[in-house]
Structures are given as structure tokens and as C-alpha cells.
Design a protein around this motif. Structure first.
Motif, PDB file in Angstrom:
ATOM      1  N   PHE A  42       0.168   2.348  14.421  1.00  0.00           N
ATOM      2  CA  PHE A  42       1.043   1.940  13.324  1.00  0.00           C
ATOM      3  C   PHE A  42       0.846   2.902  12.163  1.00  0.00           C
ATOM      4  CE2 PHE A  42       1.317   0.052   9.141  1.00  0.00           C
ATOM      5  CZ  PHE A  42       2.584  -0.496   9.138  1.00  0.00           C
ATOM      6  N   ALA A  43       1.930   3.255  11.488  1.00  0.00           N
ATOM      7  CA  ALA A  43       1.858   4.097  10.295  1.00  0.00           C
ATOM      8  C   ALA A  43       2.755   3.501   9.214  1.00  0.00           C
ATOM      9  CB  ALA A  43       2.301   5.526  10.611  1.00  0.00           C
ATOM     10  N   ASN A  44       2.285   3.558   7.970  1.00  0.00           N
ATOM     11  CA  ASN A  44       3.118   3.061   6.873  1.00  0.00           C
ATOM     12  C   ASN A  44       4.052   4.172   6.384  1.00  0.00           C
ATOM     13  OD1 ASN A  44       1.362   4.717   5.438  1.00  0.00           O
ATOM     14  ND2 ASN A  44       0.988   3.233   3.807  1.00  0.00           N
ATOM     15  N   ALA A  45       4.838   3.865   5.351  1.00  0.00           N
ATOM     16  CA  ALA A  45       5.840   4.825   4.866  1.00  0.00           C
ATOM     17  C   ALA A  45       5.194   6.103   4.375  1.00  0.00           C
ATOM     18  CB  ALA A  45       6.675   4.187   3.761  1.00  0.00           C
ATOM     19  N   ALA A  46       4.053   5.980   3.677  1.00  0.00           N
ATOM     20  CA  ALA A  46       3.389   7.175   3.150  1.00  0.00           C
ATOM     21  C   ALA A  46       2.956   8.103   4.277  1.00  0.00           C
ATOM     22  CB  ALA A  46       2.191   6.761   2.295  1.00  0.00           C
ATOM     23  N   ALA A  47       2.426   7.544   5.363  1.00  0.00           N
ATOM     24  CA  ALA A  47       1.999   8.372   6.496  1.00  0.00           C
ATOM     25  C   ALA A  47       3.203   8.994   7.187  1.00  0.00           C
ATOM     26  CB  ALA A  47       1.187   7.533   7.479  1.00  0.00           C
ATOM     27  N   VAL A  75       0.865  -1.191   0.000  1.00  0.00           N
ATOM     28  CA  VAL A  75       0.000   0.000   0.000  1.00  0.00           C
ATOM     29  C   VAL A  75       0.895   1.232   0.000  1.00  0.00           C
ATOM     30  CG1 VAL A  75      -1.977   1.117   1.128  1.00  0.00           C
ATOM     31  CG2 VAL A  75      -1.637  -1.338   1.391  1.00  0.00           C
ATOM     32  N   PRO A  76       1.492   1.555  -1.144  1.00  0.00           N
ATOM     33  CA  PRO A  76       2.454   2.670  -1.192  1.00  0.00           C
ATOM     34  C   PRO A  76       1.812   4.025  -1.418  1.00  0.00           C
ATOM     35  CG  PRO A  76       2.414   1.546  -3.299  1.00  0.00           C
ATOM     36  CD  PRO A  76       1.476   0.780  -2.403  1.00  0.00           C
ATOM     37  N   ASP A  77       0.579   4.051  -1.938  1.00  0.00           N
ATOM     38  CA  ASP A  77      -0.011   5.312  -2.390  1.00  0.00           C
ATOM     39  C   ASP A  77      -1.064   5.871  -1.447  1.00  0.00           C
ATOM     40  OD1 ASP A  77       1.507   5.180  -4.746  1.00  0.00           O
ATOM     41  OD2 ASP A  77       0.042   3.809  -5.644  1.00  0.00           O
ATOM     42  N   HIS A  78      -1.255   5.230  -0.296  1.00  0.00           N
ATOM     43  CA  HIS A  78      -2.233   5.694   0.691  1.00  0.00           C
ATOM     44  C   HIS A  78      -1.563   5.776   2.056  1.00  0.00           C
ATOM     45  CE1 HIS A  78      -4.698   3.838  -2.465  1.00  0.00           C
ATOM     46  NE2 HIS A  78      -5.665   4.665  -2.109  1.00  0.00           N
ATOM     47  N   PRO A  79      -1.617   6.915   2.717  1.00  0.00           N
ATOM     48  CA  PRO A  79      -1.139   6.948   4.105  1.00  0.00           C
ATOM     49  C   PRO A  79      -2.051   6.088   4.972  1.00  0.00           C
ATOM     50  CG  PRO A  79      -2.163   9.039   3.494  1.00  0.00           C
ATOM     51  CD  PRO A  79      -2.085   8.233   2.247  1.00  0.00           C
ATOM     52  N   VAL A  80      -1.459   5.252   5.813  1.00  0.00           N
ATOM     53  CA  VAL A  80      -2.201   4.312   6.648  1.00  0.00           C
ATOM     54  C   VAL A  80      -1.895   4.600   8.108  1.00  0.00           C
ATOM     55  CG1 VAL A  80      -2.512   1.876   7.270  1.00  0.00           C
ATOM     56  CG2 VAL A  80      -2.151   2.519   4.870  1.00  0.00           C
ATOM     57  N   VAL A  81      -2.932   4.687   8.930  1.00  0.00           N
ATOM     58  CA  VAL A  81      -2.765   4.818  10.377  1.00  0.00           C
ATOM     59  C   VAL A  81      -3.715   3.829  11.040  1.00  0.00           C
ATOM     60  CG1 VAL A  81      -4.391   6.767  10.493  1.00  0.00           C
ATOM     61  CG2 VAL A  81      -2.804   6.342  12.378  1.00  0.00           C
TER      62      VAL A  81
END
Length: 574
Positions: free
Chosen positions: A184-189, A168-174
Motif C-alpha cells: 500500500f502507498a499513500n498519495a505522497a509516496a 498523513v499528507p506530508d510523509h510518503p507511506v509504504v
């Protein structure tokens, strides 16, 4: 305060059939009579009755079928409802939940059923397919201690972001931890939050990193604010009307979730002054679907200018009270955030986190004392509880015996020497029994056997020391279902059938009081709510099960058949 608790809460004598009637000044024509019922009055003596008469939203009589129907029924004006032996209790009160958070949780991904990190990754990846690039994906409910296996890449059992970030590279995830005390946060976030290896940790927070010093995407306690601020910037374009519409939708969703389980009143554990104004707006318009007692969460410099004119008691015909302040002094045990006197047994380098400084807590306490506001402090670890008790004792001083009813929210893990202080100081431990059976699988791992047996969820010891325990669910941290907390209160039974230190169980009567009269007392509302007695508001629940005498397991399957608030049927249709 100590005599108030002793006299009002612990006269659990023999159960008898009793009756009472409204003074003659009241008309003897009821609007509604419920008869043929098993009425659990939930007064201190746990008396029983058969019928209840209601007029103008108040209980005007409680007694036998014969006396109530004969004296209070008018064929032209009174509605009669035959309960056919079903059980009537007061409307339940959840004395600690996050009301808007409940509504919000019904709008985002529910991660609580996931048994592994991979399941969560797949759930988020699937959601990303339906959203435009750049849209935030939010979820709640993951707990690393409840997965059946650890992630392939992890630190202290917490997942590394790379698997999620690659898919999921194109959506910030929290994704909020089940406890609410980590995310938790992904790279985009993290990119939007400008988080990297050199990012400083805020006081009272931790950014978990791998052995190369790279953030893994897990943020404990106050460190989560780094991600939340980035998320807030994305929502900055919302108009006031947009915010109000979102607010009202969450109120409706949360209210329906409450009433589905017989909850007619809630103690909201931490809202802003904006939220309080919006609750008041709805209350004044008669639009609040459940009764609310709201705790304000704000720093002392804000409270200093606001407490004097922000107190509301019984607004909107008793639907809204704002007279409490909420402070969180530590985190939760699950993500190693509870503040302990000794290091964690499974993380010897840590004693948890102090999230609000003691000097700030004392400033807030002084303001609450000055303006006669109730203070409610989140404290989970034994160090956190001791520090709060110390501040309460110091600030209240000679007024410690007064009717302050200051609370400690959760009070989950106590040093044995601090247990008697609750009754002695008149401090109310507002606890959630479902946390005990939910957390029991990792409590001994975190605390070790000695601390667990001496101070983990010690309901029996606290009650015997003179405290009352208002119960709740802490939803959306746990599910809003009060039956789980009632069952846990009397059994402390886990899914595998084992009981977690059962000597600390409540009695059946105490468990019912913990959802009825004790929460009313904890909110200064015992003259209006909490028991089925003459003059009180007619907030009632009809159950298909006798919660006082049924087999413990039957509580989990008890069905709510009707819900009345102010004598009006507010049942949630299936």
C-alpha cells in the motif's frame, strides 16, 4: 535422488535408547557433557539417549549417562551440565525465511495485530508525529482477509488510500502486505513514484484502481517496484559504510530472534550478491551468529557472469553456504497473486499472476545445471507448481535421478496429478506449516472446496509419495516462532479449534524431522547438521518440554532453556 530420500528420511521405526561413540582416534576428554537429559537424536529412527559429549565443537559421543560421564569426563577439563530431565534436540533449521527482512521488520511498524484498516491508519498517523516532514514511514503485516470489517472505501476488499493520505499528507507511506506480495502507498509516496491513472502496469503486476480509473494505492506483485524505486532514490545518499552498519544491525536483530526460539540455522530465501559478500565478510570474521544457507536472487543475465566464481560452501567454519538460486514465478494466494490453473472462486476474472516468464526460468535453470547450483523456485498456485515441475523435468533431462535436490518453495496448492511428481523427480517441497493454519480462513474462499481438499498444503500426500518436507516460517511473512509450525504440522488446528483437512497432518516424528534432519538434507548438510550423532556439529537446544510426547497444545508453550552452536552457549538472555 529418490533412493536417497527414501533411505534417509522414512525409517521411522520403533523408538529405542541408543548410543554411539567417536572412533578411538579422538581424545576421550570432552569439553562439555550434557547428562540427565531426554535426548531426541532426530535421526531417521528417532532414537533416544540420555547424554551427549562435545569436544572442539563436535559431538563425540551419545549414549547413557553412565557410559558417557565415565568414559568422556575429565574433572580438570570437562564441564558437566545436569539437564534434570529436560529435552535436548538438534538446533532447529528454518528452511525458508527472509533473514534481513526479519531484522528490518523489527525496525519498522508491525501491522500484523491490526483488526481493521482504521487501526492501521491510526498507527501510521501516530508515527508521523515523531518524524520530520518528508521522512518515509514503513510498515509490514496488514492482511485485508483478517480484518473484522472492510474499509469504508475499498476495491476487492483492499483499502483506498484517501483516508490515510488525508491524515498523513506530508510523509510518503509504504506498507507491505503480510504475504510480501502486495503493498500500500499513500498519495505522497505515489507522487514521488510518479504514479497516476495513466501509469502502465509492469509485467506480472497490477495497480488496483477504483471505478473512476484512479489508483487506490494498492500494488500487486511486480507493480510494487514502482514505489520501491522511489523509496530507493530517497536512500541513495547512504554511504557504503552506512549500508554495512545497517546490514550488521539487521543481522544481529534477526539472529537474536532466531536463537530465542532454538533456531541455529536458516535458509535465507533470496538475497543479492552484495548481501552474500557481506555475509561472507561477517563469516570470515567469525561474526555470523547463526548458520546461513543463502539463495541468490538475480536475473539470468547477471547469474551468467557470476555463478562460476560466487559459490561458497562451509565458509567461516561452516557458518555460510552460498550455492542456491531463488526465483519467484508467482505471487501469494492472499492478495490473489498465486498463479492458478482455474480462476479464483472469489475473483472469477483472475487466475493470478506469473511474475517471472517461463523462458527466464528455463535460462536460470540451465545456468544452475551447468554450474551445479541448487535451484529454489517460489511457486504457490497449482499452475505455478506445474510449470516449475515441467521446467525441472525438461532441463534436468537424463540427470533427473541425480542428486540435484532442486526445490519448490511453498508448494502450497497442487493439482492432484502433480503430487506424485515431487517424489518421482526428487524435487523437494520446502513448505511452511504455519501458512496452512494462517491462510485457512480464506483458502476455501479463494479456491473453492474441491481444490482445497485435493491440493491445499498436502503434506501427507507428498510424504507418502516419497518427498521430504523441510519446514519453516517464511518470516517476516509470518512470525519466526517454529512452535507454531510444529503445532500446525501435527494438528492443522485453527484458533477456533477446527482442523483444516486433518488427513494431511504429519506425524510427530515427521514434524520434528521437518525442522532438523530434513532441512539439513535439503541443503546438502546432513553429514554436518540435523541430528544428534557422532561427528556432527554440536548445535543443540534444551527445551523444558518433550516435543515428541507432550500434548500438542503444550508445543506452543514450550520454552527454550539453552542454545548451543558449535558447543558454545549462544542462548538469548531475556
Amino acid at each position: 535422488m529418490r533412493s536417497f530420500l527414501a533411505n534417509s528420511a522414512f525409517v521411522l521405526g520403533s523408538i529405542v535408547l541408543s548410543h554411539s561413540v567417536m572412533p578411538v582416534a579422538f581424545s576421550q576428554q570432552a569439553d562439555l557433557i550434557i547428562y540427565g537429559a531426554n535426548v531426541l537424536k532426530c535421526n531417521p529412527a528417532m532414537d533416544l539417549a540420555e547424554a551427549v559429549a562435545i569436544k572442539d565443537g563436535r559431538i563425540v559421543a551419545v549414549g547413557t549417562d553412565e557410559e558417557i560421564t565415565k568414559r568422556w569426563s575429565d574433572p580438570k577439563k570437562t564441564s558437566l551440565l545436569d539437564a534434570k530431565g529436560q529435552t535436548i534436540t538438534p538446533g532447529l533449521t528454518d528452511s525458508h525465511l527472509h533473514f534481513l527482512g526479519v531484522g528490518q521488520s523489527l525496525q519498522i511498524l508491525d501491522l500484523s495485530y491490526a483488526e481493521s484498516w482504521q487501526e492501521i491508519v491510526e498507527q501510521v498517523e501516530q508515527a508521523s508525529r515523531t518524524l520530520p516532514k518528508g521522512a518515509w514511514i514503513e510498515g509490514r503485516g496488514w492482511h485485508q482477509s483478517k480484518w473484522n470489517k472492510l474499509p469504508a472505501k475499498q476495491v476487492e476488499g483492499y483499502p483506498d488510500h484517501r483516508t490515510m493520505s488525508d491524515l498523513v499528507p506530508d510523509h510518503p507511506v509504504v506498507l507491505t502486505h503480510a504475504s510480501g506480495h502486495a503493498l500500500f502507498a499513500n498519495a505522497a509516496a505515489m507522487k514521488l513514484a510518479d504514479v497516476g491513472p495513466e501509469t502502465s502496469e509492469p509485467a506480472g503486476g497490477e495497480i488496483l484502481k477504483d471505478d473512476q480509473g484512479q489508483p487506490i494505492g494498492v500494488f500487486r506483485e511486480n507493480a510494487g517496484s514502482l514505489i520501491r524505486r522511489a523509496q530507493s532514490r530517497a536512500n541513495a545518499g547512504m554511504t557504503l559504510e552506512d549500508r554495512r552498519e545497517q546490514f550488521r544491525e539487521r543481522v544481529q536483530l534477526a539472529s537474536e530472534a532466531c536463537r530465542q526460539y532454538g533456531i541455529t540455522s536458516v535458509h535465507d530465501a533470496g538475497s543479492s550478491f552484495f548481501d552474500a559478500r557481506e555475509f561472507k565478510r561477517m563469516a570470515d570474521e567469525g561474526l555470523l551468529p547463526v548458520r546461513m544457507t543463502v539463495m541468490i536472487r538475480a536475473p539470468s543475465y547477471v547469474l551468467k557472469d557470476r555463478l562460476g566464481d560466487s559459490r561458497f560452501v562451509g565458509e567461516g567454519n561452516g557458518f555460510l553456504t552460498v550455492r542456491s538460486v531463488k526465483v519467484s514465478i508467482d505471487g501469494a494466494l492472499g492478495p490473489h497473486g498465486a498463479w492458478l490453473l482455474e480462476p479464483y472462486s472469489d475473483l472469477p476474472t483472475s487466475r493470478g499472476l506469473n511474475t517471472v516468464g517461463l523462458d527466464e526460468l528455463e535460462r536460470v535453470a540451465q545456468l544452475c545445471k551447468k554450474h551445479d547450483w541448487q535451484l529454489c523456485v517460489h511457486a504457490i498456485g497449482d499452475r505455478a507448481n506445474r510449470e516449475v515441475l515441467d521446467v525441472y523435468e525438461q532441463v534436468l533431462g537424463e540427470d533427473v535421478d541425480g542428486d540435484h535436490r532442486w526445490r519448490i518453495e511453498h508448494a502450497q496448492h497442487l493439482a492432484p496429478s502433480d503430487i506424485p511428481r515431487f517424489g518421482k523427480l526428487g524435487v523437494i517441497p520446502a513448505m511452511q506449516a504455519n501458512h496452512c493454519t494462517s491462510d485457512a480462513i480464506f483458502v476455501p474462499t479463494r479456491l473453492g472446496e474441491r481444490r482445497s481438499v485435493q491440493g491445499a498444503y498436502v503434506w501427507r500426500s507428498l510424504i507418502d509419495a516419497g518427498a521430504i518436507i523441510p519446514n519453516g516460517t517464511d518470516a517476516p511473512v509470518e512470525r519466526i516462532d517454529p512452535r507454531v509450525s510444529l503445532f500446525a504440522s501435527i494438528t492443522r488446528q485453527l484458533k477456533n479449534g477446527e482442523a483444516f483437512y486433518p488427513d494431511q497432518c504429519m506425524t510427530r516424528a515427521e514434524a520434528l524431522l521437518s525442522y532438523t534432519l530434513w532441512p539439513a538434507q535439503a541443503a546438502f548438510q546432513e553429514s554436518e547438521l540435523g541430528s544428534i550423532e557422532v561427528g556432527k556439529r554440536a548445535d543443540l537446544v534444551m527445551w523444558d518440554t518433550n516435543l515428541l510426547t507432550c500434548e500438542p497444545q503444550a508445543i506452543l508453550n514450550a520454552e527454550v532453556k539453552r542454545v548451543w552452536i558449535e558447543g558454545v552457549d549462544r542462548s538469548v538472555s531475556e
